[in-house]
Design a protein around this motif. Structure first.
Motif, PDB file in Angstrom:
ATOM      1  N   ARG A 155       9.506  48.994 -18.723  1.00  0.00           N
ATOM      2  CA  ARG A 155       9.652  50.215 -19.510  1.00  0.00           C
ATOM      3  C   ARG A 155       8.807  50.116 -20.793  1.00  0.00           C
ATOM      4  O   ARG A 155       8.800  49.113 -21.472  1.00  0.00           O
ATOM      5  N   ASP A 156       8.092  51.168 -21.081  1.00  0.00           N
ATOM      6  CA  ASP A 156       7.225  51.253 -22.269  1.00  0.00           C
ATOM      7  C   ASP A 156       6.061  50.272 -22.256  1.00  0.00           C
ATOM      8  O   ASP A 156       5.419  50.062 -23.268  1.00  0.00           O
ATOM      9  N   GLN A 157       5.806  49.652 -21.109  1.00  0.00           N
ATOM     10  CA  GLN A 157       4.616  48.808 -21.048  1.00  0.00           C
ATOM     11  C   GLN A 157       3.559  49.506 -20.214  1.00  0.00           C
ATOM     12  O   GLN A 157       3.859  50.394 -19.427  1.00  0.00           O
ATOM     13  N   GLN A 158       2.327  49.072 -20.381  1.00  0.00           N
ATOM     14  CA  GLN A 158       1.242  49.730 -19.662  1.00  0.00           C
ATOM     15  C   GLN A 158       1.341  49.501 -18.153  1.00  0.00           C
ATOM     16  O   GLN A 158       1.001  50.364 -17.368  1.00  0.00           O
ATOM     17  N   ASP A 159       1.811  48.321 -17.757  1.00  0.00           N
ATOM     18  CA  ASP A 159       1.791  48.008 -16.326  1.00  0.00           C
ATOM     19  C   ASP A 159       3.061  48.457 -15.626  1.00  0.00           C
ATOM     20  O   ASP A 159       3.705  47.684 -14.936  1.00  0.00           O
ATOM     21  N   ILE A 160       3.438  49.738 -15.808  1.00  0.00           N
ATOM     22  CA  ILE A 160       4.565  50.236 -15.041  1.00  0.00           C
ATOM     23  C   ILE A 160       4.137  50.367 -13.585  1.00  0.00           C
ATOM     24  O   ILE A 160       2.949  50.436 -13.277  1.00  0.00           O
ATOM     25  N   THR A 161       5.140  50.373 -12.726  1.00  0.00           N
ATOM     26  CA  THR A 161       4.854  50.403 -11.296  1.00  0.00           C
ATOM     27  C   THR A 161       4.169  51.711 -10.909  1.00  0.00           C
ATOM     28  O   THR A 161       4.633  52.788 -11.274  1.00  0.00           O
ATOM     29  N   ARG A 162       3.059  51.597 -10.202  1.00  0.00           N
ATOM     30  CA  ARG A 162       2.362  52.797  -9.715  1.00  0.00           C
ATOM     31  C   ARG A 162       2.160  52.642  -8.221  1.00  0.00           C
ATOM     32  O   ARG A 162       1.276  51.929  -7.779  1.00  0.00           O
ATOM     33  N   PHE A 163       3.004  53.306  -7.473  1.00  0.00           N
ATOM     34  CA  PHE A 163       2.937  53.171  -6.016  1.00  0.00           C
ATOM     35  C   PHE A 163       1.726  53.916  -5.469  1.00  0.00           C
ATOM     36  O   PHE A 163       1.364  54.974  -5.977  1.00  0.00           O
ATOM     37  N   ASN A 164       1.103  53.347  -4.438  1.00  0.00           N
ATOM     38  CA  ASN A 164       0.052  54.119  -3.783  1.00  0.00           C
ATOM     39  C   ASN A 164       0.167  54.165  -2.269  1.00  0.00           C
ATOM     40  O   ASN A 164      -0.650  54.791  -1.623  1.00  0.00           O
ATOM     41  N   ASP A 165       1.159  53.499  -1.698  1.00  0.00           N
ATOM     42  CA  ASP A 165       1.388  53.711  -0.272  1.00  0.00           C
ATOM     43  C   ASP A 165       2.811  53.288   0.071  1.00  0.00           C
ATOM     44  O   ASP A 165       3.460  52.570  -0.690  1.00  0.00           O
ATOM     45  N   ILE A 166       3.258  53.751   1.222  1.00  0.00           N
ATOM     46  CA  ILE A 166       4.626  53.456   1.628  1.00  0.00           C
ATOM     47  C   ILE A 166       4.667  53.368   3.142  1.00  0.00           C
ATOM     48  O   ILE A 166       3.913  54.047   3.838  1.00  0.00           O
ATOM     49  N   THR A 167       5.522  52.498   3.645  1.00  0.00           N
ATOM     50  CA  THR A 167       5.707  52.411   5.093  1.00  0.00           C
ATOM     51  C   THR A 167       7.201  52.272   5.348  1.00  0.00           C
ATOM     52  O   THR A 167       7.922  51.644   4.578  1.00  0.00           O
ATOM     53  N   VAL A 168       7.651  52.909   6.423  1.00  0.00           N
ATOM     54  CA  VAL A 168       9.087  53.024   6.658  1.00  0.00           C
ATOM     55  C   VAL A 168       9.412  52.534   8.069  1.00  0.00           C
ATOM     56  O   VAL A 168       8.698  52.870   9.018  1.00  0.00           O
ATOM     57  N   THR A 169      10.479  51.748   8.196  1.00  0.00           N
ATOM     58  CA  THR A 169      10.872  51.296   9.526  1.00  0.00           C
ATOM     59  C   THR A 169      11.760  52.337  10.192  1.00  0.00           C
ATOM     60  O   THR A 169      12.147  53.329   9.567  1.00  0.00           O
ATOM     61  N   ASP A 170      12.102  52.095  11.447  1.00  0.00           N
ATOM     62  CA  ASP A 170      12.949  53.032  12.176  1.00  0.00           C
ATOM     63  C   ASP A 170      14.357  53.088  11.610  1.00  0.00           C
ATOM     64  O   ASP A 170      15.108  54.010  11.889  1.00  0.00           O
ATOM     65  N   TYR A 171      14.746  52.058  10.858  1.00  0.00           N
ATOM     66  CA  TYR A 171      16.085  52.097  10.273  1.00  0.00           C
ATOM     67  C   TYR A 171      16.011  52.378   8.775  1.00  0.00           C
ATOM     68  O   TYR A 171      16.856  51.945   7.992  1.00  0.00           O
ATOM     69  N   GLN A 172      14.989  53.131   8.401  1.00  0.00           N
ATOM     70  CA  GLN A 172      14.848  53.684   7.053  1.00  0.00           C
ATOM     71  C   GLN A 172      14.794  52.635   5.951  1.00  0.00           C
ATOM     72  O   GLN A 172      15.215  52.887   4.822  1.00  0.00           O
ATOM     73  N   VAL A 173      14.305  51.458   6.271  1.00  0.00           N
ATOM     74  CA  VAL A 173      13.987  50.503   5.214  1.00  0.00           C
ATOM     75  C   VAL A 173      12.541  50.749   4.842  1.00  0.00           C
ATOM     76  O   VAL A 173      11.671  50.709   5.706  1.00  0.00           O
ATOM     77  N   ILE A 209       9.089  63.438   5.591  1.00  0.00           N
ATOM     78  CA  ILE A 209       7.873  62.879   4.998  1.00  0.00           C
ATOM     79  C   ILE A 209       8.213  62.113   3.720  1.00  0.00           C
ATOM     80  O   ILE A 209       8.830  62.654   2.801  1.00  0.00           O
ATOM     81  N   TYR A 210       7.854  60.840   3.701  1.00  0.00           N
ATOM     82  CA  TYR A 210       7.949  60.066   2.468  1.00  0.00           C
ATOM     83  C   TYR A 210       6.663  60.263   1.687  1.00  0.00           C
ATOM     84  O   TYR A 210       5.571  60.189   2.255  1.00  0.00           O
ATOM     85  N   VAL A 211       6.774  60.520   0.408  1.00  0.00           N
ATOM     86  CA  VAL A 211       5.573  60.623  -0.420  1.00  0.00           C
ATOM     87  C   VAL A 211       5.696  59.666  -1.607  1.00  0.00           C
ATOM     88  O   VAL A 211       6.798  59.313  -2.026  1.00  0.00           O
ATOM     89  N   THR A 212       4.563  59.237  -2.119  1.00  0.00           N
ATOM     90  CA  THR A 212       4.564  58.405  -3.323  1.00  0.00           C
ATOM     91  C   THR A 212       3.745  59.105  -4.390  1.00  0.00           C
ATOM     92  O   THR A 212       2.838  59.867  -4.094  1.00  0.00           O
ATOM     93  N   MET A 213       4.099  58.812  -5.630  1.00  0.00           N
ATOM     94  CA  MET A 213       3.343  59.326  -6.769  1.00  0.00           C
ATOM     95  C   MET A 213       2.840  58.128  -7.545  1.00  0.00           C
ATOM     96  O   MET A 213       3.629  57.289  -7.968  1.00  0.00           O
ATOM     97  N   GLY A 214       1.536  58.018  -7.701  1.00  0.00           N
ATOM     98  CA  GLY A 214       1.011  56.824  -8.349  1.00  0.00           C
ATOM     99  C   GLY A 214       0.465  57.085  -9.729  1.00  0.00           C
ATOM    100  O   GLY A 214       0.471  56.220 -10.595  1.00  0.00           O
TER     101      GLY A 214
END
Lengths: 491, 208
Positions: A290-308, A247-252
């Motif tokens: 780094r140290d800016q407000q707009d740091i990356t916040r992931f909210n979804d993920i999709t994975v191919t069969d070759y783990q990309v 299971i891949y999970v993201t933290m946003g």
């Protein structure tokens, strides 16, 4: 004369510029974002676009009307798009060219959804809907017929008695149900196939700095403690079951001070993060923020069969694609008002190389198709994953024609040369990509080869040098003795 | 000329016999200022060459961003700060060394950095990452050796006890920090003043 020639040169150059602008493909100019990757020093480097926007779908007035705050997207292996159209309280089915197929609104004698936020479809086309505000998970069979509802699991471990509001759900091959629920921060809720509670898995740890811990533990008064924010672990906000049933999970919901924690995780069956992290930087999104407000916040993920895996940063409207080793392949997308831009992207899925992004700000689904560059990169990674190194190298060779800054291509080619025993060439490529680990491997072989080839020469020169030094010493000594003799003799 | 070479060669004696060496360096005039400055000069050269020419595996610097002046300053500035701070403090605390003595002794104690790091640059081309610990061992060795020599040079040049030497060195480091702080403060104030006059100038120019 000099001036004239200068003018001619300028004239010719201008003409060339004009001509060349005629041949620049207009498609490139219409892409509403810049794509980039990061180099060894984690500076952003521009790259060709891996994906270009293809189509945007906002609904169909004759059949299904418009979306209203849709939250989740799922695409099955046979190319049916399922949309959790949250505020319309329904599930919509589309085909991959956005033709309306059907929807579920009422079921089981007039029962309805209440703001469903998550959807998952199993291999057997059973549909699981996280019916958030009804506090249940609903299962439908392949004919869209109601099978059962899974209510709040009975356990003492979920202390909050009032609510169990599932937002996302996945089902593994054995029928176990993994779900994320609002306010439950002990990890993913794992349910048995019959819907009974099994346990929590993959809980994220608490991030706290030692100073504030000591302050809170020993010095703060009760009054102060009441006003402090609670120390609670960050919740996951999305999950994805890959083809190996990890299971891949993201933290946003990460704070600026938490920059650098592993926001993308790949959990093995016992809930341990096994994501591979061998890129220039960890897979955490942008590095310059780094140290800016707009740091990356992931909210979804999709994975191919070759783990990309491609992770969606909904706040900044960017998509980050990494390979199975955690190397960043490309970053693209942006927020904006043009077609192909996002307002508030919430979900990403892919089907045969096309990416589908659900945007609940625009209430739309945007599809992105691979460019030649993008498909070359993906193919090269895929072939390498399958162990077809030669074919992979051919793809990398092509990639370099599009993008001479592609470190991944240099590494890929270097690995092939290393396997073929062309160590010097491999070293050159690894050097271009700043990959010291593989450079060292190639160098070790090269050094051995070099010593083997030139052993005679090296040994001969060493022996000659030693003889020379010895000879010089003997010569100097005899000279000294001669001088002393002369002094003794009084000359 | 021959005295110059013999004083330069004396540095090799000093680094192996620090107590004896530093004593004679000052009292017997076995060292010279020109030799001391030569050592510092070679040290600067070593650091510049090291930054540019260390083998790829051990050189993670972005060569595109190599700035010669910055490289030189990064060696020279700490050296000068150390000497000045050392002199400031020891003249007040019964130190026997003059500023010249301090510069000579400090330079001579930098010798290990040169004689280890300079050969290490070509040698770095022979190591791979598994043998990197060897490379880093020598690098660390040179630093530890130099720090030791710096302590002994301060102790012997000023005729201090060990305890007093260590206290003085803490004081010297604090002095260096203070000097850097004042320097930064000064630069920023000068910048403000220049900016202020520049704005006045612009105001006047726009008005007329």
């Amino acid at each position: 004369m000099k001036k004239l020639s200068k003018r001619i040169i300028v004239g010719v150059l201008t003409l060339m510029l004009l001509c060349s602008s005629l041949f620049i493909p207009t498609a490139k100019a219409s892409v509403p974002y810049d794509s980039y990757t990061y180099n060894f020093w984690l500076d952003p480097v521009e790259s060709p676009n891996p994906y270009v926007p293809k189509d945007e779908f906002t609904g169909d007035p004759t059949t299904m009307g418009k979306f209203n705050n849709p939250q989740d997207l799922f695409i099955t292996k046979d190319g049916i798009i399922y949309v959790a159209d949250t505020d319309n309280n329904r599930i919509v089915f589309l085909d991959t060219s956005f033709q309306y197929i059907g929807e579920i609104t009422t079921f089981h004698n007039g029962d309805t959804f209440n703001k469903p936020q998550g959807i998952f479809v199993t291999e057997g086309n059973h549909i699981f809907v996280a019916d958030t505000e009804n506090q249940r998970i609903v299962e439908f069979d392949e004919n869209k017929q109601f099978v059962r509802e899974i209510l709040r699991p009975e356990t003492e471990l979920i202390t909050d008695n009032t609510s169990f509001r599932p937002t996302k759900v996945v089902i593994d091959g054995a029928g176990r149900i993994y779900t994320l629920a609002i306010g439950i921060n002990s990890g993913i809720v794992e349910l048995n196939p019959d819907g009974t509670f099994q346990g929590f898995t993959g809980a994220s740890e608490v991030n706290i700095n030692p100073i504030s811990y000591v302050w809170r533990r020993y010095f703060a008064t009760d009054e102060q403690k009441k006003r402090m924010e609670l120390i609670i672990p960050t919740e996951y906000n999305n999950l994805f079951l890959d083809n190996e049933e990890f299971i891949y999970v993201t933290m946003g919901n990460v704070d600026v001070k938490d920059y650098g924690i592993d926001v993308i995780r790949r959990l093995n069956p016992s809930g341990i993060n096994v994501i591979r992290d061998f890129g220039y930087g960890s897979p955490i999104g942008d590095y310059f923020v780094r140290d800016q407000q707009d740091i990356t916040r992931f909210n979804d993920i999709t994975v191919t069969d070759y783990q990309v895996y491609t992770a969606l940063d909904g706040v900044n409207g960017k998509l980050f694609t990494y390979d199975y080793d955690g190397n960043l392949l490309y970053v693209f997308g942006s927020n904006g008002a043009r077609q192909g831009n996002f307002k508030n992207a919430v979900s990403v899925e892919q089907y045969q190389g096309t990416l589908y992004v659900l945007d609940n700000g625009n209430n739309s689904i945007t599809s992105f198709e691979l460019t030649e560059y993008g498909s070359l990169v993906n193919n090269a990674i895929k072939l390498h994953y399958e162990g077809k190194y030669e074919e992979s190298a051919e793809n990398w060779q092509q990639v370099l024609k599009f993008n001479a800054n592609s470190d991944m291509a240099y590494i890929g080619l270097g690995k092939v040369y290393l396997r073929n025993g062309e160590y010097k060439k491999a070293m050159d490529y690894f050097k271009l990509a700043n990959n010291r680990k593989y450079y060292s491997k190639a160098f070790t072989f090269y050094r051995r080869q070099f010593l083997g080839d030139n052993f005679g020469l090296i040994m001969t020169s060493v022996v000659i040098i030693i003889i020379c030094i010895l000879g010089l010493r003997v010569y100097l000594k005899t000279k000294k003795i001669n001088v002393q003799k002369r002094e003794v003799n009084g000359i | 000329m021959s005295t110059y070479i013999s004083t330069l060669r004396y540095s090799l004696y000093v680094i192996f016999h620090p107590f004896d060496g530093f004593w004679d360096l000052k009292r017997e005039k076995r060292g010279s200022l020109s030799a001391a400055l030569t050592i510092t000069g070679i040290l600067i050269l070593t650091y510049v060459i090291r930054r540019q020419y260390t083998a790829f595996l051990f050189n993670t610097n972005d060569i595109k961003e190599l700035n010669l002046i910055l490289e030189i300053i990064s060696v020279l500035l700490p050296f000068l700060l150390w000497c000045i701070s050392n002199w400031c403090l020891t003249t007040l605390a019964d130190g026997e060394g003059t500023f010249k003595d301090i510069v000579i002794a400090t330079s001579y104690s930098l010798t290990p950095l040169v004689i280890i790091n300079l050969p290490l640059i070509p040698l770095s081309y022979l190591f791979n990452l598994e043998e990197a610990s060897m490379y880093y061992f020598f690098l660390t060795l040179s630093i530890i050796w130099t720090v030791g020599l710096m302590i002994f040079s301060t102790m012997i040049t000023h005729q201090y006890t060990m305890k007093k030497t260590l206290l003085t060195i803490v004081g010297i480091l604090i002095g260096m920090a203070v000097m850097i702080f004042i320097g930064l403060l000064f630069t920023s104030i000068i910048q403000q003043i220049i900016g202020f006059f520049y704005i006045i100038y612009k105001e006047i120019v726009f008005r007329f």
